[in-house]
Design a protein around this motif. Structure first.
Motif, short mmCIF file in Angstrom:
data_model
loop_
_atom_site.label_atom_id
_atom_site.label_comp_id
_atom_site.label_asym_id
_atom_site.label_seq_id
_atom_site.Cartn_x
_atom_site.Cartn_y
_atom_site.Cartn_z
N ARG A 425 1.33 -1.19 0.13
CA ARG A 425 0.12 -0.16 0.41
C ARG A 425 1.19 1.37 -0.25
NH1 ARG A 425 -5.16 0.14 0.34
NH2 ARG A 425 -6.22 -1.42 0.80
N LYS A 426 1.78 1.52 0.62
CA LYS A 426 2.13 2.35 0.88
C LYS A 426 2.98 2.40 -0.13
CE LYS A 426 6.12 4.67 3.45
NZ LYS A 426 6.97 4.54 4.92
N ALA A 427 4.23 1.67 -1.05
CA ALA A 427 4.78 2.11 -2.50
C ALA A 427 3.46 1.61 -3.59
CB ALA A 427 5.77 0.53 -2.84
N PHE A 428 2.37 1.90 -2.98
CA PHE A 428 1.64 1.75 -4.76
C PHE A 428 0.99 3.20 -4.41
CE2 PHE A 428 3.59 -1.68 -5.89
CZ PHE A 428 4.42 -1.52 -6.88
N ASP A 429 1.26 3.49 -2.59
CA ASP A 429 -0.42 4.79 -2.16
C ASP A 429 -1.55 3.97 -3.12
OD1 ASP A 429 -1.20 7.42 -1.65
OD2 ASP A 429 -0.39 8.35 -3.30
N LEU A 430 -1.98 3.39 -2.55
CA LEU A 430 -3.58 2.78 -2.34
C LEU A 430 -4.25 3.29 -1.33
CD1 LEU A 430 -2.44 -1.01 -3.84
CD2 LEU A 430 -2.69 0.74 -5.03
N VAL A 431 -4.96 4.07 -1.32
CA VAL A 431 -6.05 4.59 -0.47
C VAL A 431 -7.39 4.41 -1.09
CG1 VAL A 431 -6.38 6.93 1.26
CG2 VAL A 431 -3.82 6.13 0.24
N GLY A 432 -8.03 3.86 -0.34
CA GLY A 432 -9.88 3.52 -0.58
C GLY A 432 -10.05 2.25 -1.14
N ALA A 433 -9.04 1.74 -1.82
CA ALA A 433 -9.07 0.41 -2.12
C ALA A 433 -8.50 -0.35 -1.71
CB ALA A 433 -8.67 0.34 -3.49
N PRO A 434 -9.79 -1.61 -1.35
CA PRO A 434 -9.02 -3.27 -0.65
C PRO A 434 -8.13 -4.01 -1.82
CG PRO A 434 -11.29 -3.63 -1.78
CD PRO A 434 -10.87 -1.93 -1.56
N LEU A 435 -7.10 -4.19 -0.93
CA LEU A 435 -6.32 -4.99 -1.88
C LEU A 435 -6.15 -6.45 -0.86
CD1 LEU A 435 -3.36 -5.06 -3.49
CD2 LEU A 435 -2.10 -4.71 -0.83
N ARG A 436 -5.70 -7.87 -1.78
CA ARG A 436 -6.49 -8.97 -2.26
C ARG A 436 -4.74 -9.56 -2.32
NH1 ARG A 436 -11.89 -10.03 -3.56
NH2 ARG A 436 -13.10 -8.58 -2.48
N ILE A 437 -4.29 -10.65 -1.15
CA ILE A 437 -2.83 -10.67 -1.78
C ILE A 437 -3.29 -12.48 -1.72
CG2 ILE A 437 -0.73 -11.34 0.05
CD1 ILE A 437 -0.89 -8.97 0.68
N GLU A 438 -2.48 -12.94 -2.53
CA GLU A 438 -3.11 -14.71 -2.75
C GLU A 438 -1.47 -15.23 -2.55
OE1 GLU A 438 -5.29 -15.35 -6.09
OE2 GLU A 438 -7.50 -14.30 -5.66
N PHE A 439 -1.38 -16.22 -1.40
CA PHE A 439 -0.09 -16.92 -1.83
C PHE A 439 -0.19 -18.23 -3.05
CE2 PHE A 439 -0.79 -14.64 2.13
CZ PHE A 439 1.08 -13.94 1.72
N LYS A 440 0.85 -18.97 -3.62
CA LYS A 440 0.40 -19.65 -4.58
C LYS A 440 2.09 -20.19 -4.28
CE LYS A 440 -2.73 -18.54 -8.45
NZ LYS A 440 -3.44 -18.93 -9.32
N THR A 441 2.26 -21.88 -4.12
CA THR A 441 2.89 -22.76 -3.18
C THR A 441 2.89 -23.65 -4.53
OG1 THR A 441 2.87 -22.50 -1.22
CG2 THR A 441 3.86 -24.11 -1.42
#
Length: 449
Positions: A425-441
């Motif tokens: 969020r800090k690196a891309f200045d993401l304000v107001g939008a939810p950020l989803r993180i998915e992990f793939k092994t």
């Protein structure tokens, strides 16, 4: 818009069990007691990539003329009016009843796709077991077992295929593509009844475009109004207020619930309007959670801020921190829609939330941020192994999705997921939008040896 499937039938045929199976929840109370469900339940469901809304109804008695059964029948008729496809649920073991004939007579008069669903068909072999249902004249019978999940997938596919056959063109997808091409931002103003949604839109438009009245439930449908500001086109959507289930009495107000949910799902940005004089309620958190589950960008506005003293404002801040902690990524603004105070800062916040939801994140930059984050704070061990993260790439937009590849990633803790989210969020200045993180092994090539 998501298609709507309504479950209709006489009492105790398993509609609520089927609803819970489709939505993968336990929202509907299930017991071997006829007439247990009296109100309507709305739930989101998914089959593969196909999403839809399910409505659970109480036992339907079309000829009921008084009492609670008349009110239940009224609720069911509203559900049928909202639905794109009606699933007429029957009891395969009890067989056909006079009440089933009454329901079939009612459904045949409607120009609405309808499927016959013979529930409780587990262990029953052959079409002869439910052949009597064909005399209802509503087409093929689909045997299912809501309790065991048998035939449910085929039932949903048949319902969605019936809808696709009736309307081969997908207007919602086309309109969304057109809106994206035209640069139109769909902004849904959502909140509880009487928080000032219509007043706010009237203030933006500079005219009494929508009825604004000091009575909860004045707005009954989702109203879309085109609007342009500084060259940017918007579609302002005034939604009906969502109140707690126990406080919704009128059938026409019930009809607006599904419209409001669809408006939130179809919007690019949701402006969550709160009544500052009443604090943050459970229903406010519910609406915010629904917008978050849909992946919509969110901006929070505290209306009627001018009516609060300093102590009330402090109490409100504490209430926001406790009940809306999951919306820390959203910007919050204090306004007075009636006096048109504090409205100007909302527009940059809406534009920023929309831009964040559609942000493009290059793979090299994502991978570098990931590696820097791991170097700063490595994930904890999970069992014998420590999760090893190799690279990241963007998996989607609106909401933005970051997909991380590596080994043993199923052991990544929720706290470390939040740590990575903060870094991205800090690196891309993401304000107001939810950020989803998915992990793939990655698959282990030595697993079978």
């Amino acid at each position: 818009m998501k298609p709507v499937l309504a479950l209709v039938g006489r009492p105790n045929v398993g509609k609520s069990t089927l609803y819970n199976r489709l939505t993968k929840t336990r929202d509907a109370i299930v017991a071997d007691l006829p007439g247990l469900t009296r109100d309507r339940h709305y739930g989101s469901a998914r089959l593969g990539k196909r999403e839809f809304i399910v409505i659970d109804t109480g036992g339907f008695e079309p000829r009921a003329e008084a009492g609670i059964y008349r009110e239940m029948a009224k609720q069911t008729r509203q559900a049928v009016a909202e639905a794109d496809v009606v699933l007429f649920v029957l009891d395969a073991r009890a067989g056909l009843s006079a009440q089933d004939h009454d329901i079939a007579d009612y459904l045949r008069k409607l120009a609405k796709p309808c499927l016959l669903v013979a529930n409780k068909a587990e262990g029953m072999q052959g079409q002869a077991q439910w052949s009597e249902f064909y005399e209802l004249g509503l087409g093929e019978v689909l045997p299912v077992s809501a309790a065991h999940g048998q035939g449910v997938r085929d039932m949903v596919e048949a319902a969605l295929d019936r809808l696709a056959a009736a309307a081969p063109a997908e207007p919602s997808a086309a309109s969304e593509a057109d809106a994206e091409a035209d640069g139109v931002i769909r902004l849904a103003v959502a909140g509880r009844p009487n928080v000032g949604k219509s007043t706010l839109i009237n203030a933006w438009l500079g005219e009494e475009r929508l009825v604004a009245f000091d009575q909860p439930g004045t707005t009954r449908d989702a109203i879309a109004v085109p609007f342009e500001r500084n060259g940017q086109k918007f579609e302002l959507i005034d939604t009906a207020g969502l109140r707690r289930k126990g406080r919704v009495f009128e059938a026409v107000e019930k009809f607006s619930v599904v419209k409001t949910l669809q408006a939130i799902e179809g919007a690019h940005v949701v402006l969550l309007l709160l009544d500052a004089s009443q604090g943050v309620t459970e229903q406010d958190a519910h609406i915010a959670g629904f917008a978050l589950d849909c992946g919509r960008a969110v901006v929070v506005a505290l209306n009627k801020w001018d009516s609060l003293d300093s102590y009330q404002r402090q109490q409100l801040q504490r209430s926001i921190e406790s009940r809306l902690a999951f919306l820390k990524f959203a910007s919050m603004h204090t306004i007075s829609a009636l006096k048109r105070q504090g409205l100007a800062p909302l527009w940059p916040a809406i534009a920023q939330a929309h831009a964040s939801a559609h942000k493009k994140m290059p793979t090299p930059l994502l991978t570098r941020i990931l590696q820097e984050s791991v170097a700063l704070q490595a994930p904890k061990r999970s069992g014998m192994y420590r999760p090893k993260m190799r690279y990241a790439h963007q998996g989607g937009m609106n909401p933005p999705v970051v997909v991380i590849h590596g080994n043993s990633l199923e052991g990544v803790s929720e706290s470390y997921r939040r740590f990575l989210e903060g870094r991205f969020r800090k690196a891309f200045d993401l304000v107001g939008a939810p950020l989803r993180i998915e992990f793939k092994t990655a698959a282990n090539p030595y697993a079978e040896q």
